[in-house]
Design a protein around this motif. Structure first.
Motif, PDB file in Angstrom:
ATOM      1  N   ALA A  45       0.838  -1.210   0.000  1.00  0.00           N
ATOM      2  CA  ALA A  45       0.000   0.000   0.000  1.00  0.00           C
ATOM      3  C   ALA A  45       0.871   1.257   0.000  1.00  0.00           C
ATOM      4  O   ALA A  45       0.590   2.222  -0.717  1.00  0.00           O
ATOM      5  N   PHE A  46       1.927   1.250   0.799  1.00  0.00           N
ATOM      6  CA  PHE A  46       2.848   2.391   0.846  1.00  0.00           C
ATOM      7  C   PHE A  46       3.504   2.598  -0.523  1.00  0.00           C
ATOM      8  O   PHE A  46       3.545   3.716  -1.048  1.00  0.00           O
ATOM      9  N   CYS A  47       4.012   1.522  -1.106  1.00  0.00           N
ATOM     10  CA  CYS A  47       4.678   1.599  -2.409  1.00  0.00           C
ATOM     11  C   CYS A  47       3.698   1.993  -3.513  1.00  0.00           C
ATOM     12  O   CYS A  47       4.060   2.737  -4.434  1.00  0.00           O
ATOM     13  N   PHE A  48       2.465   1.505  -3.422  1.00  0.00           N
ATOM     14  CA  PHE A  48       1.443   1.818  -4.422  1.00  0.00           C
ATOM     15  C   PHE A  48       1.196   3.323  -4.471  1.00  0.00           C
ATOM     16  O   PHE A  48       1.130   3.918  -5.547  1.00  0.00           O
ATOM     17  N   GLU A  49       1.086   3.937  -3.305  1.00  0.00           N
ATOM     18  CA  GLU A  49       0.857   5.380  -3.260  1.00  0.00           C
ATOM     19  C   GLU A  49       2.002   6.137  -3.937  1.00  0.00           C
ATOM     20  O   GLU A  49       1.774   7.071  -4.707  1.00  0.00           O
ATOM     21  N   LEU A  50       3.224   5.723  -3.678  1.00  0.00           N
ATOM     22  CA  LEU A  50       4.383   6.360  -4.316  1.00  0.00           C
ATOM     23  C   LEU A  50       4.395   6.124  -5.823  1.00  0.00           C
ATOM     24  O   LEU A  50       4.683   7.030  -6.603  1.00  0.00           O
ATOM     25  N   CYS A  52       1.946   5.634  -7.800  1.00  0.00           N
ATOM     26  CA  CYS A  52       0.835   6.302  -8.486  1.00  0.00           C
ATOM     27  C   CYS A  52       1.096   7.778  -8.767  1.00  0.00           C
ATOM     28  O   CYS A  52       0.447   8.365  -9.638  1.00  0.00           O
ATOM     29  N   ALA A  53       2.028   8.369  -8.039  1.00  0.00           N
ATOM     30  CA  ALA A  53       2.289   9.805  -8.181  1.00  0.00           C
ATOM     31  C   ALA A  53       2.602  10.166  -9.631  1.00  0.00           C
ATOM     32  O   ALA A  53       3.434   9.526 -10.277  1.00  0.00           O
ATOM     33  N   GLU A  58      -2.999   8.549  -9.679  1.00  0.00           N
ATOM     34  CA  GLU A  58      -2.711   9.384  -8.513  1.00  0.00           C
ATOM     35  C   GLU A  58      -3.978   9.583  -7.693  1.00  0.00           C
ATOM     36  O   GLU A  58      -5.029   9.957  -8.211  1.00  0.00           O
ATOM     37  N   GLY A  59      -3.892   9.279  -6.403  1.00  0.00           N
ATOM     38  CA  GLY A  59      -5.034   9.398  -5.501  1.00  0.00           C
ATOM     39  C   GLY A  59      -5.927   8.171  -5.463  1.00  0.00           C
ATOM     40  O   GLY A  59      -6.885   8.122  -4.686  1.00  0.00           O
ATOM     41  N   ALA A  61      -7.381   4.547  -4.556  1.00  0.00           N
ATOM     42  CA  ALA A  61      -7.344   3.703  -3.364  1.00  0.00           C
ATOM     43  C   ALA A  61      -6.914   2.293  -3.765  1.00  0.00           C
ATOM     44  O   ALA A  61      -7.245   1.820  -4.854  1.00  0.00           O
ATOM     45  N   LEU A  62      -6.188   1.638  -2.877  1.00  0.00           N
ATOM     46  CA  LEU A  62      -5.798   0.244  -3.090  1.00  0.00           C
ATOM     47  C   LEU A  62      -6.494  -0.603  -2.031  1.00  0.00           C
ATOM     48  O   LEU A  62      -6.383  -0.333  -0.840  1.00  0.00           O
TER      49      LEU A  62
END
Length: 131
Positions: A45-50, A52-53, A58-59, A61-62
């Protein structure tokens, strides 16, 4: 940390699908993650957010759904949850001739495309004055 490579791969696949459909954004991505896949959901989840930038994700939800490991015994046909670490010996007959049925999944199961923005409301027409 291989979760970053997993996240980058998911983002790449979803981004390609979005572009091929002409979609401008992604609201959510849902994944099945097998307990034997070696992926830590919180790290992913942490890596996914990065990852997606700066992309159409971007933004987004996973959401992850864990899939328990399941095995079956070839000789007697018994099936069981393997647990972690996996127990691959049949409790029924003691055989090690087992097949892994589930638990290694890492699959995109659903993508929610972002809703397009609402078109602007039409302005009321101004009545003409007749001369």
């Amino acid at each position: 940390m291989h979760e970053m490579s997993v996240a980058l791969s998911v983002v790449d696949q979803v981004e390609r699908a979005a572009h091929s459909r002409g979609v401008a954004g992604v609201g959510a991505v849902h994944l099945d993650i097998g307990e034997l896949a070696g992926v830590v959901p919180d790290s992913l989840a942490f890596c996914f957010e990065l990852a997606c930038a700066g992309t159409v994700l971007e933004g987004a939800a996973l959401t992850t759904r864990p899939v328990p490991g399941r095995a079956s015994c070839a000789p007697c046909g018994r099936a069981w949850d393997t647990g972690m670490p996996p127990d691959m010996v049949c409790a029924g007959c003691g055989s090690g001739a087992t097949d892994l049925l589930a638990g290694r999944e890492l699959r995109i199961t659903e993508v929610h495309w972002a809703d397009p923005p609402d078109p602007p409301a039409p302005t009321p027409a101004t009545p003409r004055k007749e001369s």
